[in-house]
Design an enzyme around this catalytic site. Sequence first.
Site, PDB file in Angstrom:
ATOM      1  N   HIS A 258      64.941  34.698  52.990  1.00 34.40           N
ATOM      2  CA  HIS A 258      63.562  35.126  53.263  1.00 34.40           C
ATOM      3  C   HIS A 258      63.289  35.175  54.761  1.00 34.40           C
ATOM      4  O   HIS A 258      62.789  36.170  55.292  1.00 34.40           O
ATOM      5  CB  HIS A 258      62.600  34.172  52.568  1.00 34.40           C
TER       6      HIS A 258
ATOM      7  N   ASP B 183      59.597  29.535  58.266  1.00 38.96           N
ATOM      8  CA  ASP B 183      60.115  30.113  57.025  1.00 38.96           C
ATOM      9  C   ASP B 183      61.335  29.313  56.546  1.00 38.96           C
ATOM     10  O   ASP B 183      61.376  28.096  56.728  1.00 38.96           O
ATOM     11  CB  ASP B 183      60.470  31.588  57.275  1.00 38.96           C
TER      12      ASP B 183
ATOM     13  N   SER C  97      54.960  39.322  52.154  1.00 38.70           N
ATOM     14  CA  SER C  97      55.883  38.656  53.078  1.00 38.70           C
ATOM     15  C   SER C  97      56.552  39.656  54.005  1.00 38.70           C
ATOM     16  O   SER C  97      56.940  39.317  55.124  1.00 38.70           O
ATOM     17  CB  SER C  97      56.974  37.906  52.300  1.00 38.70           C
TER      18      SER C  97
END
Length: 454
Positions: A231, A200, A397
């Site tokens: 994220h 990520d 996600s």
Amino acid sequence: MKLATAFTILTAVLAAPLAAPAPAPDAAPAAVPEGPAAAAYSSILSVVAKQSKKFKHHKRDLDEKDQFIVVFDSSATVDQIASEIQKLDSLVDEDSSNGITSALDLPVYTDGSGFLGFVGKFNSTIVDKLKESSVLTVEPDTIVSLPEIPASSNAKRAIQTTPVTQWGLSRISHKKAQTGNYAYVRETVGKHPTVSYVVDSGIRTTHSEFGGRAVWGANFADTQNADLLGHGTHVAGTVGGKTYGVDANTKLVAVKVFAGRSAALSVINQGFTWALNDYISKRDTLPRGVLNFSGGGPKSASQDALWSRATQEGLLVAIAAGNDAVDACNDSPGNIGGSTSGIITVGSIDSSDKISVWSGGQGSNYGTCVDVFAPGSDIISASYQSDSGTLVYSGTSMACPHVAGLASYYLSINDEVLTPAQVEALITESNTGVLPTTNLKGSPNAVAYNGVGI
């Protein structure tokens, strides 16, 4: 060039050209060829080293049109691969801008059986020659974008029940959706250690949610071992945070492939290959592992072939289905979830058990390539902005790390080292027929479940 979306809610924005990646901490040393195929593997490494040397200080521009990903078929022998590499070498002028830029290799296999492919800059003549081979796949490098924005502003089994504010933890530990008074019900402590790779934007490893269990593994995106987007930290918090995580005991390994909102698919594949090699190299002492990738892009045969190797090695992979409210079979690597045991493609549901729908026409992807649904709307987890903060995000996600954490949890509580296929069955087959059937559109009627709460 086609843009791909990774799966939190926002529109895609191209990043600036990538800086040269930082050296990967604890990266495996260069392989020393051994065994009957040693000569062939040695010749492969020699060509890769020679050709990649000219690109050592090259900064990858995301608009470059001449970069390609080459992945060998799983049936290709080391001798066949060496032959193809030698043919390629004969086509590459040492003074030209053509050549291999990086290998997709598992150097832990010193006999060359882990040489999966390579990335390179090639003109059309060389590409056409490569495509003549029957043992490899050639595809243009593409862009994967990582939209990352808050969705809102703000023996006998020993069972532990903890009141939580996170509805997602409650949902995966109960057969049916709860309405308020959320509680996370699970076995108290996993008996066996696990490792969870988060491919990520990095992880804020100093966050209090991780309690020293989060470490940097490798950085293929830039020279900063920091999560500048948030994220990856949010995802890691759902996988294994002490308050908001599914498995609060797992070791979290940051594999950074996003420096900005976008990254080349070749960079993501390098991160994946590093994680897989790291897992294999430590498998004898730490065999229980999972990998989370909350992203995806256009269908890619080369990526599908590459990522399928993980389950063969014993590493379970969780992949976000996508946020475009379309058939998940249109994206890679999520499209291989429905057909590859041990790779789990995860769709998103909201707190009322409806398939997630967000603003701007976005919603969870669906269809036969989805394996299971998990909580993905309004998920609280760790913030990248401080060591104690939280943020609320939505998207597949966020659903994906619920499943990665659940896989780690199942691995930790079983004395037997379960295969990725066995873990997938526990997650996807234990709680079925509970979703409204009106909008499934071919998706399985299944919600990720830990088998504990009623």
